[in-house]
Design a protein around this motif. Structure first.
Motif, short mmCIF file in Angstrom:
data_model
loop_
_atom_site.label_atom_id
_atom_site.label_comp_id
_atom_site.label_asym_id
_atom_site.label_seq_id
_atom_site.Cartn_x
_atom_site.Cartn_y
_atom_site.Cartn_z
N PHE A 43 0.94 -1.09 -0.37
CA PHE A 43 0.22 -0.22 -0.10
C PHE A 43 1.03 0.98 0.35
CE2 PHE A 43 -3.61 -2.23 2.84
CZ PHE A 43 -3.26 -3.02 1.23
N ARG A 44 1.06 2.51 -0.12
CA ARG A 44 1.38 3.35 -0.56
C ARG A 44 0.21 4.32 0.03
NH1 ARG A 44 5.90 4.62 -3.04
NH2 ARG A 44 7.27 3.08 -4.49
N ALA A 45 0.56 5.21 1.26
CA ALA A 45 -0.31 6.68 1.59
C ALA A 45 -0.33 7.70 0.20
CB ALA A 45 0.64 7.76 2.34
N GLY A 46 -1.99 7.72 0.82
CA GLY A 46 -2.27 8.04 -0.83
C GLY A 46 -4.22 7.20 -1.69
N GLN A 64 5.16 5.55 8.18
CA GLN A 64 4.93 6.67 7.45
C GLN A 64 5.87 7.48 6.82
OE1 GLN A 64 3.40 8.78 10.98
NE2 GLN A 64 1.77 8.72 9.21
N GLU A 65 6.29 8.47 5.45
CA GLU A 65 7.59 8.57 4.87
C GLU A 65 7.15 10.34 4.79
OE1 GLU A 65 9.38 4.98 2.54
OE2 GLU A 65 7.34 5.26 1.79
N ASP A 66 8.15 11.13 4.08
CA ASP A 66 8.24 12.39 3.96
C ASP A 66 8.04 12.75 2.45
OD1 ASP A 66 10.87 12.94 4.41
OD2 ASP A 66 9.98 14.08 6.39
N LEU A 67 8.07 13.70 2.02
CA LEU A 67 8.65 13.35 0.06
C LEU A 67 10.68 13.88 0.54
CD1 LEU A 67 6.78 16.86 -0.48
CD2 LEU A 67 6.74 13.89 -1.88
N TRP A 68 11.14 13.85 1.56
CA TRP A 68 12.72 13.92 1.65
C TRP A 68 13.24 12.41 2.45
CZ3 TRP A 68 9.28 17.32 3.42
CH2 TRP A 68 9.44 18.65 2.67
N GLY A 69 12.07 11.31 1.91
CA GLY A 69 12.20 10.01 2.24
C GLY A 69 13.06 9.92 4.07
N HIS A 70 12.57 10.60 5.19
CA HIS A 70 12.68 10.41 6.26
C HIS A 70 11.21 9.56 6.31
CE1 HIS A 70 14.10 14.91 6.54
NE2 HIS A 70 15.11 13.88 6.98
N ARG A 71 11.65 8.35 7.74
CA ARG A 71 11.07 7.10 7.83
C ARG A 71 10.27 7.38 9.98
NH1 ARG A 71 12.69 1.35 5.92
NH2 ARG A 71 14.09 1.89 8.12
N ASN A 72 8.85 7.14 9.44
CA ASN A 72 8.24 7.09 11.16
C ASN A 72 8.00 5.51 10.93
OD1 ASN A 72 7.23 7.19 13.17
ND2 ASN A 72 5.56 8.27 12.59
N ASN A 96 -2.86 7.26 5.33
CA ASN A 96 -1.74 8.10 5.47
C ASN A 96 -0.64 7.36 5.75
OD1 ASN A 96 -2.28 7.33 8.42
ND2 ASN A 96 -1.97 9.41 8.87
N VAL A 97 -0.23 5.83 5.47
CA VAL A 97 0.70 4.64 6.26
C VAL A 97 1.04 4.31 4.59
CG1 VAL A 97 -0.31 4.75 8.62
CG2 VAL A 97 -0.65 3.03 6.58
N SER A 98 2.44 4.01 4.02
CA SER A 98 2.32 3.07 3.54
C SER A 98 3.02 1.57 4.06
CB SER A 98 4.06 3.93 2.34
OG SER A 98 3.82 4.53 1.68
N VAL A 99 2.74 0.99 3.26
CA VAL A 99 2.82 -0.73 3.94
C VAL A 99 4.29 -1.38 2.54
CG1 VAL A 99 2.93 -3.06 4.39
CG2 VAL A 99 0.85 -0.90 4.77
N ALA A 100 5.65 -1.57 3.25
CA ALA A 100 5.96 -2.40 2.17
C ALA A 100 6.86 -3.51 2.83
CB ALA A 100 7.46 -1.50 2.07
N ALA A 101 7.00 -4.61 1.53
CA ALA A 101 7.53 -5.79 2.65
C ALA A 101 9.57 -5.07 2.96
CB ALA A 101 7.77 -6.44 1.13
N ASP A 102 9.99 -6.14 4.44
CA ASP A 102 10.69 -6.48 4.35
C ASP A 102 11.74 -6.96 4.14
OD1 ASP A 102 13.02 -4.69 5.83
OD2 ASP A 102 12.69 -6.68 7.90
#
Length: 224
Positions: A43-46, A64-72, A96-102
């Motif tokens: 999933f991607r934010a948005g 959560q990620e911002d446009l500068w690549g910072h992750r929470n 408002n979150v993204s989900v990525a495979a670790d």
């Protein structure tokens, strides 16, 4: 889907259900399986979604990620864990979150909206499943509340000790493994990795902890 039954039976979403009931439910909620490589997004934010994901192999990061690549990092989900359920249960809600495979992973998607309307097959276990969904959502709130507790501490040391103490209590042991590598732990606690590494070194030197990569041991006598 039958090959996933050992994992599904241990999931809180399917608590109290027989194998046949689980198979029936998977059909009811239009269960589908996807595969994702490490680093790819699920999933991607948005986005908006009507499905929640159940990890059946590998693991994923909810962040959560911002446009500068910072992750929470909000959480890390392993086999048997769910993600996306609050958004899937709220029609039209935007993630408002993204989900990525670790890691390389397999995911079962379940259409939550099929649970929130009258079951087309009038299955007897429909209400039980809704109760289980409420329990899953409540547990997710508790997990996020723990994170808020940790990141609300004033210093890097206090954030680390809050998290490690909670993990020790959760695993009922002073010696335990955490699910995060160093960068992920820094992203989870919303602190700078270099500052965190310095503080971990100080905690070891002061005799508060012992650590080797993902393994930690708390020295209780040092806190007295």
């Amino acid at each position: 889907m039958k090959k996933y039954l050992p994992i599904l039976k241990n999931s809180p979403f399917f608590k109290g259900l027989t194998d046949n009931e689980i198979i029936s439910i998977l059909h009811c909620v239009n269960a589908t399986t996807i595969y994702r490589k490490r680093g790819s997004y699920i999933f991607r934010a948005g986005d908006s979604t009507e499905v929640m994901g159940l990890v059946v192999s590998g693991c994923v990061l909810v962040m959560q990620e911002d446009l500068w690549g910072h992750r929470n990092i909000l959480s890390k989900c392993h086999a048997g864990d769910f993600f996306g359920e609050p958004y899937a249960a709220s029609p039209g809600a935007v993630l408002n979150v993204s989900v990525a495979a670790d890691e390389d992973c397999e995911i079962i998607f379940l259409n939550v909206q099929r649970l929130l309307v009258s079951c087309p097959t009038a299955c007897e276990h429909h209400q039980k499943l809704i109760r289980n969904l409420v329990s899953v959502l409540a547990n997710k709130i508790l997990i996020l509340n723990d994170k808020i507790t940790h990141v609300g501490k004033r210093t890097t040391r206090d954030k680390l000790l809050s998290y490690l103490s909670a993990e020790s209590i959760r695993q009922s042991s002073l010696s335990f493994d955490i699910p995060f590598d160093r960068q992920q732990l820094a992203d989870y606690l919303c602190i700078d990795r270099a500052a965190m590494s310095t503080e971990i070194s100080k905690l070891q030197k002061d005799g508060f902890i012992k650590t080797n990569r993902k393994h930690f041991e708390l020295i209780v006598s040092a806190f007295r």
